[in-house]
Enzyme design. Structure first.
Site, PDB file in Angstrom:
ATOM      1  N   ASP A 125      70.665  93.737  10.119  1.00 59.78           N
ATOM      2  CA  ASP A 125      71.791  92.814  10.101  1.00 59.78           C
ATOM      3  C   ASP A 125      72.278  92.573  11.540  1.00 59.78           C
ATOM      4  OD1 ASP A 125      75.204  92.814   8.809  1.00 59.78           O
ATOM      5  OD2 ASP A 125      73.775  91.167   9.054  1.00 59.78           O
ATOM      6  N   GLU A 153      79.454  87.403   8.245  1.00 60.77           N
ATOM      7  CA  GLU A 153      80.135  87.510   6.951  1.00 60.77           C
ATOM      8  C   GLU A 153      81.527  86.858   6.997  1.00 60.77           C
ATOM      9  OE1 GLU A 153      78.577  89.993   8.498  1.00 60.77           O
ATOM     10  OE2 GLU A 153      79.846  91.711   8.834  1.00 60.77           O
TER      11      GLU A 153
END
Ligand code: 77N
Ligand code: MG
Length: 214
Positions: free
Chosen positions: A169, A199
């Site tokens: 990520d 996010e």
């Protein structure tokens, strides 16, 4: 003492999610963190990329570095076949009990083992202490400057096999430049980049998949 953000996320899940329903736990966290307080869960957009790579890997043994509140552990564990198992390593002692509780609410406690400590200390113990043979899937989401050294450690400990899939990520934001440099120039990894967004934000981010060629 007033509560931490992570405790408030747990409160929201405990109050709003359907017990035993992983999807409702994920939706509750995503709703809370996009509407109330941002938090560093992989989130719903990058979560879909994670889902697809986990489905491709169909792992019997999976490892996650950086548990946080357990959001990605739930995303991974909900897709595991019956006998499969996820080990998740978290070093922050405040996050461990919160993640355990949220994973319990999702009904996935049997499929996830949270190991408290630094990845570099626990990885060398996986075979001897946790009876791991090799890892079919690894999700890297801990300190970004630890992605490369801990990947090297996984290889040195004989935990990777031909076809092991790594997914990292935050390749763009906060960024993992050393990892990207290492993994893309290392001939024993086949890399794929998945552009996405940070996010709950419009900020650009990406995930990197690396298949170990053995
Ligand atoms: N077992 C272990 N061994 C070693 N270290 C470990 C460990 N377990 C945990 N740690 C410590 C690191 O844990 C958290 C790592 N994650 C992040 O830092 C992160 C940050 C952002 C972010 C922050 C601020 C912004 F403004 C914008 C984006 C977004 C993300 O998606 C992130 O994943
Ligand atoms: Mg992350």
């Amino acid at each position: 003492m007033d509560q931490s953000k992570e405790q408030r996320i747990l409160n929201s899940v405990s109050y709003n999610a359907v017990k035993g329903d992983p999807e409702s736990v994920l939706d509750c966290i995503d709703k809370y963190c996009s509407q109330k307080e941002w938090a560093m869960n992989v989130g719903d957009e990058k979560g879909l990329i994670l889902d697809n790579v986990v489905k491709e890997a169909d792992p019997t043994t999976a490892l996650e570095l950086g548990t946080y509140c357990g959001y990605s552990a739930i995303r991974i564990a909900r897709l595991l076949k019956p006998k499969a198992h996820l080990f998740s390593i978290e070093f922050n002692p405040e996050f461990v009990p919160i993640a355990k509780e949220i994973i319990e609410i999702a009904g996935l406690s049997d499929k996830v083992t949270i190991l408290e400590g630094h990845a570099q200390d626990i990885i060398p113990q996986l075979k001897s202490k946790y009876d791991v043979d090799t890892l079919d899937f690894v999700f890297l989401d801990h300190w970004k400057e630890r992605y490369a050294p801990d990947t090297i450690l996984l290889e040195e400990c004989g935990l990777l096999r031909k076809g092991s899939i790594l997914l990292a990520d935050n390749i763009i934001y906060p960024g993992a430049p050393e990892f990207l440099e290492y993994i893309r120039n290392h001939k024993r990894f086949e890399c794929t980049n998945y552009p996405s967004h940070l996010e709950y934000m419009k900020v650009e981010d990406a995930m990197e998949k690396a298949v170990y060629l053995g």
